[in-house]
Scaffold this active site. Structure first.
Site, mmCIF file in Angstrom:
data_model
loop_
_atom_site.group_PDB
_atom_site.id
_atom_site.type_symbol
_atom_site.label_atom_id
_atom_site.label_comp_id
_atom_site.label_asym_id
_atom_site.label_seq_id
_atom_site.Cartn_x
_atom_site.Cartn_y
_atom_site.Cartn_z
ATOM 1 N N LYS A 12 0.833 -1.202 0.000
ATOM 2 C CA LYS A 12 0.000 0.000 0.000
ATOM 3 C C LYS A 12 0.877 1.264 0.000
ATOM 4 C CE LYS A 12 -3.508 -2.434 2.767
ATOM 5 N NZ LYS A 12 -4.211 -2.394 4.075
ATOM 6 N N TYR A 52 -12.269 -3.534 -2.269
ATOM 7 C CA TYR A 52 -12.695 -3.656 -0.863
ATOM 8 C C TYR A 52 -14.218 -3.675 -0.721
ATOM 9 C CZ TYR A 52 -7.960 -3.009 1.075
ATOM 10 O OH TYR A 52 -6.641 -3.167 1.437
ATOM 11 N N ASN A 119 -1.222 -0.190 7.707
ATOM 12 C CA ASN A 119 -0.617 -1.515 7.921
ATOM 13 C C ASN A 119 0.110 -2.043 6.682
ATOM 14 O OD1 ASN A 119 -2.794 -2.234 6.390
ATOM 15 N ND2 ASN A 119 -3.708 -3.628 7.888
ATOM 16 N N HIS A 122 -1.437 -5.532 1.642
ATOM 17 C CA HIS A 122 -2.652 -6.339 1.467
ATOM 18 C C HIS A 122 -2.263 -7.724 0.969
ATOM 19 C CE1 HIS A 122 -6.560 -7.733 0.105
ATOM 20 N NE2 HIS A 122 -5.924 -8.171 -0.964
ATOM 21 N N GLU A 133 -9.198 -10.806 -7.112
ATOM 22 C CA GLU A 133 -8.300 -9.649 -7.022
ATOM 23 C C GLU A 133 -7.275 -9.652 -8.159
ATOM 24 O OE1 GLU A 133 -8.899 -9.501 -2.181
ATOM 25 O OE2 GLU A 133 -6.930 -10.033 -2.968
HETATM 26 N N1 UDP Z 1 -8.841 -1.266 8.253
HETATM 27 C C1 UDP Z 1 -8.924 -0.089 8.966
HETATM 28 N N2 UDP Z 1 -9.624 -0.080 10.153
HETATM 29 C C2 UDP Z 1 -10.228 -1.190 10.660
HETATM 30 C C3 UDP Z 1 -10.124 -2.391 9.924
HETATM 31 C C4 UDP Z 1 -9.426 -2.399 8.721
HETATM 32 O O1 UDP Z 1 -8.389 0.934 8.549
HETATM 33 O O2 UDP Z 1 -10.847 -1.121 11.729
HETATM 34 C C5 UDP Z 1 -8.118 -1.275 6.979
HETATM 35 C C6 UDP Z 1 -6.748 -1.945 7.098
HETATM 36 O O3 UDP Z 1 -5.849 -1.213 6.267
HETATM 37 C C7 UDP Z 1 -6.998 -3.331 6.529
HETATM 38 C C8 UDP Z 1 -8.025 -3.021 5.438
HETATM 39 O O4 UDP Z 1 -8.844 -2.020 6.019
HETATM 40 O O5 UDP Z 1 -5.813 -3.912 6.028
HETATM 41 C C9 UDP Z 1 -8.861 -4.184 5.005
HETATM 42 O O6 UDP Z 1 -9.453 -4.780 6.132
HETATM 43 P P1 UDP Z 1 -9.501 -6.363 6.283
HETATM 44 O O7 UDP Z 1 -10.370 -6.682 7.439
HETATM 45 O O8 UDP Z 1 -9.816 -6.995 4.969
HETATM 46 O O9 UDP Z 1 -7.996 -6.714 6.721
HETATM 47 P P2 UDP Z 1 -6.786 -7.420 5.933
HETATM 48 O O10 UDP Z 1 -7.400 -8.463 5.036
HETATM 49 O O11 UDP Z 1 -6.048 -6.350 5.176
HETATM 50 O O12 UDP Z 1 -5.924 -8.031 7.008
HETATM 51 MG MG MG Z 2 -8.974 -8.390 3.710
#
Ligand code: UDP
Ligand code: MG
Length: 156
Positions: A12, A52, A119, A122, A133
């Site tokens: 990212k 997303y 974080n 992805h 994706e």
């Molecule tokens: N995210 C966020 N706040 C939250 C949860 C998720 O900003 O409370 C963001 C974070 O960058 C995360 C992305 O949304 O990586 C997608 O969320 P997901 O639950 O799919 O997590 P991932 O698959 O990336 O671990």
């Molecule tokens: Mg995810």
């Protein structure tokens, strides 16, 4: 067991800006996974929203999409396809937990970042989402076919 499983990994904009591209690619390369395709994009908000879409009702959806979708400022994301045995599950283990605070040291998020909204990476969470994706972000002609010379030394 299929060692040609594929996953979609995106570094990212925060990971790109923080100079972590090489470190992240290194970890997948050194594990023995094969890089199938890679490109840098200024992601459009539309594509990020589609990517997303399952999170569209979450309160962080807007902020997430406008950050990665370069609305705050022009920002780059590095998109990759990686291949190998159980790469979807292993890729997620290498990433760590969604919240870096819960990620173990040794994982990418556990070693390289601090907060949930920054974080850095992805990774697809299932075979089905990997397929979707990859199809969303890459054209078939962007996946160059080649055999890694390491293949026989990684797999029996
Ligand atoms: N995210 C966020 N706040 C939250 C949860 C998720 O900003 O409370 C963001 C974070 O960058 C995360 C992305 O949304 O990586 C997608 O969320 P997901 O639950 O799919 O997590 P991932 O698959 O990336 O671990
Ligand atoms: Mg995810």
């Amino acid at each position: 067991m299929a060692n040609n499983e594929r996953t979609f990994i995106a570094i990212k904009p925060d990971g790109v800006q923080r100079g972590l591209v090489g470190e992240i690619i290194k970890r997948f390369e050194q594990r023995g996974f094969r890089l199938v395709a890679m490109k840098m994009v200024q992601a459009s908000e539309d594509l990020v929203k589609q990517h997303y879409i399952d999170l569209k009702d979450m309160p962080f959806y807007g902020g997430l999409c406008s950050f990665i979708g370069s609305l705050l400022m022009p920002l780059n994301t590095i998109l990759q396809i990686w291949e190998g045995l159980n790469i979807v599950k292993n890729g997620r283990l290498m990433l760590g937990e969604t919240n870096p605070a819960d990620s173990k040291p040794g994982s990418i998020r556990g070693d390289l970042c601090i907060t949930l909204g920054r974080n850095i990476i992805h990774g697809s969470d299932s075979l089905d989402s990997a397929k979707k994706e990859i199809g969303l972000w890459f054209k078939p002609e962007e996946m160059v076919e080649y055999k890694s010379c390491q293949h026989g030394f990684l797999y029996e």
